[in-house]
Each structure stands twice: as structure tokens, then as C-alpha cells.
Design a protein around this motif. Structure first.
Motif, PDB file in Angstrom:
ATOM      1  N   LEU A  27       0.839  -1.240  -0.050  1.00  0.00           N
ATOM      2  CA  LEU A  27       0.013  -0.054  -0.056  1.00  0.00           C
ATOM      3  C   LEU A  27       0.938   1.083  -0.048  1.00  0.00           C
ATOM      4  CD1 LEU A  27      -2.708   1.514   0.501  1.00  0.00           C
ATOM      5  CD2 LEU A  27      -2.372   1.071   3.029  1.00  0.00           C
ATOM      6  N   CYS A  28       0.611   2.055  -1.148  1.00  0.00           N
ATOM      7  CA  CYS A  28       1.263   3.381  -0.990  1.00  0.00           C
ATOM      8  C   CYS A  28       0.225   4.454  -0.540  1.00  0.00           C
ATOM      9  CB  CYS A  28       1.688   3.520  -2.354  1.00  0.00           C
ATOM     10  SG  CYS A  28       3.616   2.873  -2.384  1.00  0.00           S
ATOM     11  N   LEU A  29       0.603   5.539  -0.096  1.00  0.00           N
ATOM     12  CA  LEU A  29      -0.259   6.659   0.470  1.00  0.00           C
ATOM     13  C   LEU A  29       0.249   8.004  -0.021  1.00  0.00           C
ATOM     14  CD1 LEU A  29      -1.349   5.076   4.085  1.00  0.00           C
ATOM     15  CD2 LEU A  29      -2.683   4.929   1.957  1.00  0.00           C
ATOM     16  N   PHE A  30      -0.765   8.747  -0.521  1.00  0.00           N
ATOM     17  CA  PHE A  30      -0.480  10.105  -0.957  1.00  0.00           C
ATOM     18  C   PHE A  30      -1.718  10.852  -0.200  1.00  0.00           C
ATOM     19  CE2 PHE A  30       0.985   9.334  -5.756  1.00  0.00           C
ATOM     20  CZ  PHE A  30       1.980   8.443  -5.293  1.00  0.00           C
ATOM     21  N   LEU A  31      -1.330  11.598   1.025  1.00  0.00           N
ATOM     22  CA  LEU A  31      -2.244  12.030   1.836  1.00  0.00           C
ATOM     23  C   LEU A  31      -2.131  13.579   1.955  1.00  0.00           C
ATOM     24  CD1 LEU A  31      -2.155   9.213   4.616  1.00  0.00           C
ATOM     25  CD2 LEU A  31      -3.792   9.421   2.724  1.00  0.00           C
ATOM     26  N   ARG A  32      -2.839  14.305   1.183  1.00  0.00           N
ATOM     27  CA  ARG A  32      -2.774  15.342   1.103  1.00  0.00           C
ATOM     28  C   ARG A  32      -1.570  16.257   0.360  1.00  0.00           C
ATOM     29  NH1 ARG A  32      -5.322  19.009   5.512  1.00  0.00           N
ATOM     30  NH2 ARG A  32      -3.037  18.042   6.340  1.00  0.00           N
ATOM     31  N   THR A  33      -1.012  15.436  -0.405  1.00  0.00           N
ATOM     32  CA  THR A  33       0.373  15.923  -0.826  1.00  0.00           C
ATOM     33  C   THR A  33       0.646  16.264  -2.301  1.00  0.00           C
ATOM     34  OG1 THR A  33       0.709  13.545  -1.427  1.00  0.00           O
ATOM     35  CG2 THR A  33       1.471  14.282   0.659  1.00  0.00           C
ATOM     36  N   ILE A  34      -0.502  15.892  -3.167  1.00  0.00           N
ATOM     37  CA  ILE A  34      -0.329  16.123  -4.769  1.00  0.00           C
ATOM     38  C   ILE A  34       0.040  17.731  -4.867  1.00  0.00           C
ATOM     39  CG2 ILE A  34      -1.322  15.888  -6.870  1.00  0.00           C
ATOM     40  CD1 ILE A  34      -2.672  13.243  -5.769  1.00  0.00           C
ATOM     41  N   HIS A  35      -0.652  18.635  -4.515  1.00  0.00           N
ATOM     42  CA  HIS A  35      -0.702  19.905  -4.935  1.00  0.00           C
ATOM     43  C   HIS A  35       0.820  20.455  -4.451  1.00  0.00           C
ATOM     44  CE1 HIS A  35      -1.517  19.475  -0.439  1.00  0.00           C
ATOM     45  NE2 HIS A  35      -1.200  20.911  -0.409  1.00  0.00           N
ATOM     46  N   GLY A  36       1.586  20.021  -3.565  1.00  0.00           N
ATOM     47  CA  GLY A  36       2.959  20.080  -3.310  1.00  0.00           C
ATOM     48  C   GLY A  36       3.845  19.724  -4.453  1.00  0.00           C
ATOM     49  N   TRP A  37       3.567  18.595  -4.755  1.00  0.00           N
ATOM     50  CA  TRP A  37       4.399  17.849  -5.897  1.00  0.00           C
ATOM     51  C   TRP A  37       4.131  18.680  -7.344  1.00  0.00           C
ATOM     52  CZ3 TRP A  37       2.201  12.506  -4.131  1.00  0.00           C
ATOM     53  CH2 TRP A  37       3.072  12.115  -2.996  1.00  0.00           C
ATOM     54  N   MET A  38       3.026  19.096  -7.398  1.00  0.00           N
ATOM     55  CA  MET A  38       2.538  20.023  -8.668  1.00  0.00           C
ATOM     56  C   MET A  38       3.630  21.241  -8.656  1.00  0.00           C
ATOM     57  SD  MET A  38      -1.484  19.243  -9.108  1.00  0.00           S
ATOM     58  CE  MET A  38      -1.799  20.411 -10.220  1.00  0.00           C
ATOM     59  N   ALA A  39       3.484  21.887  -7.524  1.00  0.00           N
ATOM     60  CA  ALA A  39       4.430  22.960  -7.252  1.00  0.00           C
ATOM     61  C   ALA A  39       5.738  22.690  -7.422  1.00  0.00           C
ATOM     62  CB  ALA A  39       4.107  23.543  -5.806  1.00  0.00           C
ATOM     63  N   ALA A  40       6.227  21.586  -6.961  1.00  0.00           N
ATOM     64  CA  ALA A  40       7.650  21.264  -7.191  1.00  0.00           C
ATOM     65  C   ALA A  40       7.960  20.487  -8.523  1.00  0.00           C
ATOM     66  CB  ALA A  40       8.110  20.452  -6.073  1.00  0.00           C
ATOM     67  N   GLY A  41       7.000  20.417  -9.263  1.00  0.00           N
ATOM     68  CA  GLY A  41       6.948  19.726 -10.687  1.00  0.00           C
ATOM     69  C   GLY A  41       7.478  18.151 -10.640  1.00  0.00           C
ATOM     70  N   VAL A  42       7.184  17.387  -9.353  1.00  0.00           N
ATOM     71  CA  VAL A  42       7.380  16.209  -9.284  1.00  0.00           C
ATOM     72  C   VAL A  42       6.215  15.112  -9.157  1.00  0.00           C
ATOM     73  CG1 VAL A  42       9.739  16.652  -8.251  1.00  0.00           C
ATOM     74  CG2 VAL A  42       7.730  16.470  -6.835  1.00  0.00           C
ATOM     75  N   ALA A  43       5.020  15.559  -9.703  1.00  0.00           N
ATOM     76  CA  ALA A  43       3.885  14.835  -9.507  1.00  0.00           C
ATOM     77  C   ALA A  43       3.804  13.631 -10.099  1.00  0.00           C
ATOM     78  CB  ALA A  43       2.520  15.726  -9.834  1.00  0.00           C
ATOM     79  N   GLU A  44       4.354  13.431 -11.523  1.00  0.00           N
ATOM     80  CA  GLU A  44       4.418  12.519 -12.326  1.00  0.00           C
ATOM     81  C   GLU A  44       5.290  11.602 -11.792  1.00  0.00           C
ATOM     82  OE1 GLU A  44       4.399  15.623 -13.550  1.00  0.00           O
ATOM     83  OE2 GLU A  44       3.134  15.781 -15.383  1.00  0.00           O
ATOM     84  N   LYS A  45       6.576  11.910 -11.207  1.00  0.00           N
ATOM     85  CA  LYS A  45       7.545  11.159 -10.646  1.00  0.00           C
ATOM     86  C   LYS A  45       6.877  10.406  -9.431  1.00  0.00           C
ATOM     87  CE  LYS A  45      12.296  10.782  -9.063  1.00  0.00           C
ATOM     88  NZ  LYS A  45      12.207  10.291  -7.866  1.00  0.00           N
ATOM     89  N   ALA A  46       6.242  10.904  -8.606  1.00  0.00           N
ATOM     90  CA  ALA A  46       5.503  10.641  -7.359  1.00  0.00           C
ATOM     91  C   ALA A  46       4.658   9.179  -7.876  1.00  0.00           C
ATOM     92  CB  ALA A  46       4.641  11.546  -6.631  1.00  0.00           C
ATOM     93  N   PHE A  47       3.786   9.553  -8.731  1.00  0.00           N
ATOM     94  CA  PHE A  47       2.874   8.339  -9.041  1.00  0.00           C
ATOM     95  C   PHE A  47       3.842   7.298  -9.835  1.00  0.00           C
ATOM     96  CE2 PHE A  47      -0.320  11.430  -8.873  1.00  0.00           C
ATOM     97  CZ  PHE A  47      -1.401  10.785  -8.387  1.00  0.00           C
ATOM     98  N   SER A  48       4.757   7.341 -10.822  1.00  0.00           N
ATOM     99  CA  SER A  48       5.730   6.678 -11.335  1.00  0.00           C
ATOM    100  C   SER A  48       6.564   5.760 -10.313  1.00  0.00           C
ATOM    101  CB  SER A  48       6.580   7.069 -12.086  1.00  0.00           C
ATOM    102  OG  SER A  48       7.599   6.200 -12.676  1.00  0.00           O
TER     103      SER A  48
END
Length: 307
Positions: A174-195
Motif C-alpha cells: 500500500l502506498c499513500l498520498f495524503l494531501r500531498t499532490i498539490h505540493g508535488w505539482m508546485a515542485a514539478g514532481v507529481a508524475e514522478k510520485a505516481f511512477s
């Protein structure tokens, strides 16, 4: 809430959903949405003195949890949310950017009692690390390493633009993204998080997401400056990484959240900004409206890595 000190704006995604496209994608599978959490395991039997030690009920009710954290259960619904994601006691669970450890304080004791493994993928470290993020990492590791009887032996890794695998490939349940995606979008790493989550999970493993939810009729800001993200956009990111959407839940819905606050989602509890971030608090700012709203409206989504 923005728990990401030092995040910087990154490049825009090559494709962003407009309001109409978002409405279409959400509507296409609306039949999968549920109003109640899916309970995958029966609750542990209660004892006269309280929940059975080691049960999820025991972990949520834990006397070690701070009163201020427990006060937020009415908005975050940890019991229902973790059951919806299918948390089991012997799992290997990776939480990406756990911040100060609000959910860690529940999940780590539960896994420690059940024979599972908790892994925290913390902020990037090294010579170029943001000092505020480095301080949060240090506080987190100190806190959750101090009591092995309660927290077991959590594992610590990092996630960021230049990080390697968060765990060996195919070893997480199980992997958890708990209220983090907006921060990754700001940092330019959202796609990498999912990958990275996709690589970490075993076939059949689950990705659980809780995220401040933007109304589907609006256009998505590529850096999510106000903290809100369209559900359809999140599902697009997951699909591009190879995930299959399982279902969504309205556990964490807040229909009173108008999502037009002067300082974005951080105007609401628990952050309660009264001035732009980085500026002195404004003692004349009227917070009554935002206290009435409570915490943000959030999507709660479950994805699976194909078998």
C-alpha cells in the motif's frame, strides 16, 4: 494544508484538463463512487476497557495521540479512510511526505503490533535540501524512532526530483498520498510520485489518495497554487503511471467548502492563515467564516497496480 516548506513552481504539465473534460471523466465512472467507506476487514472485538490492542480502533483511539490531532478526526476520518484503502496489519505501507506524522501516529503502531512495516518517504535530503524540510525530516525521525515498543522500527527513505526507489521494486502492499499532490505539482514532481509508487507496489498493490478537491467545472492550475486539485486530473496522473481506478469514496467530503479562500486552502483549519504565507499574521482578519467551514473538501480515491 500546505505541508511542503520550500516547494518551488515547476514546469506545467503537457496537458491540463479543462472544466468540461474534468466533468466528463468523473461522470464516466460515477457509478463507482460510494458514499460510505468500504470495510475490508471486520473490526476487532472490543473489550470492557476499550478496543482490542493491535486493532485499527485501538490505534485511532490511542492515548499517545495528541489531543489536537484527535480533534481533527471529525474531518479526516482516519478509521474509515484507512479501511477504505484496505489497510491490513501485516502490510508494507509507504507514506509519501508524511509531514509531521499525523497519520503515522496511527499507522505505525498498528503495523508494529501486526507484524507489518511502515516506510516514510520523507523530503529530499542533501547539500541542496531546503532547511525547513530538513528540520521537519529530523523531527519526524526523532519522534518515530524514540519508542520502538509503540512504533516498531519505521524505515526512512526520501522522495524528490532526484531520489531513487523509495523501496525495492514490487515490495510494497500500500502506498499513500495524503494531501500531498498539490505540493508535488508546485515542485514539478507529481508524475514522478505516481511512477515511483507504481514501481514500489507489488502487482495488485493499492495506491490510496486523499487530496483537497477542486470543483470539476474549473480549470486546473498547473502548480495548484491554492492547494486544490481536480479529481479528474489526479485520475489522469494515475492512469498515465499505469494504475487502474478502483473506486472513490465521499468519506472526506465537505460540501460547505467554497474553495475560493483568500489564502487558498491554508485559510481553513488546521493552518488558519490570516495573511499570505511568509507575511505576518493579520490580527484583524475575521476567521469566523472559515472556522465554520472546517477543513477542506477532499477526494478519497483508491487505485490498484494491475496483477
Amino acid at each position: 494544508m500546505h505541508d511542503f516548506p520550500g516547494a518551488v513552481a515547476g514546469p506545467s504539465r503537457r496537458f491540463l484538463l479543462t472544466g468540461a473534460a474534468a466533468l466528463g471523466l468523473i461522470g464516466a465512472s460515477g457509478c463507482n463512487r460510494r458514499k460510505e467507506a468500504k470495510t475490508e476487514t471486520s473490526a476487532a472485538p472490543a473489550t470492557p476497557s476499550g478496543p482490542s490492542e493491535g486493532s485499527l480502533e485501538w490505534a485511532v483511539a490511542g492515548p499517545w495521540r495528541q489531543a489536537s490531532d484527535k480533534a481533527r478526526d471529525q474531518y479526516r476520518h482516519p478509521m474509515e479512510t484507512l479501511r477504505f484503502f484496505g489497510l491490513q496489519p501485516r502490510m508494507t505501507v509507504v507514506e509519501f511526505w508524511p509531514g509531521s506524522g499525523w497519520y503515522t501516529d496511527i499507522i505505525a503502531p498498528y503495523l508494529a503490533k501486526g507484524g507489518g512495516t511502515y516506510v516514510a518517504a520523507l523530503f529530499p535530503e542533501g547539500p541542496t535540501a531546503d532547511p525547513a524540510q530538513a528540520a521537519l525530516n529530523a523531527a519526524f525521525q526523532s519522534r518515530f524512532s524514540a519508542d520502538k515498543k509503540l512504533y516498531g522500527t519505521p524505515q526512512f527513505t526520501t522522495f524528490g526530483a532526484a531520489s531513487g526507489p523509495v523501496v525495492p521494486a514490487g515490495t510494497a502492499d500500500l502506498c499513500l498520498f495524503l494531501r500531498t499532490i498539490h505540493g508535488w505539482m508546485a515542485a514539478g514532481v507529481a508524475e514522478k510520485a505516481f511512477s515511483d509508487a507504481f514501481a514500489a507496489l507489488r502487482p495488485g498493490g493499492v495506491l490510496g489518495i486523499e487530496q483537497h478537491r477542486l470543483a470539476p467545472e474549473g480549470d486546473q492550475d498547473p502548480v495548484a497554487a491554492n492547494g486544490y486539485v481536480q479529481e479528474a486530473f489526479v485520475r489522469q496522473l494515475a492512469a498515465e503511471a499505469g494504475f487502474v481506478f478502483v473506486e472513490g469514496s465521499e468519506i472526506n467530503t465537505n460540501e460547505t467548502d467554497t474553495k475560493d479562500h483568500p489564502f487558498g486552502v491554508d485559510t481553513l483549519p488546521p493552518t488558519r492563515l490570516t495573511a499570505p504565507r511568509g507575511q505576518p499574521a493579520n490580527p484583524e482578519f475575521d476567521r469566523s467564516k472559515y472556522e465554520t467551514i472546517g477543513e477542506s473538501d477532499r477526494m478519497t480515491l483508491k487505485f490498484r497496480k494491475p496483477e
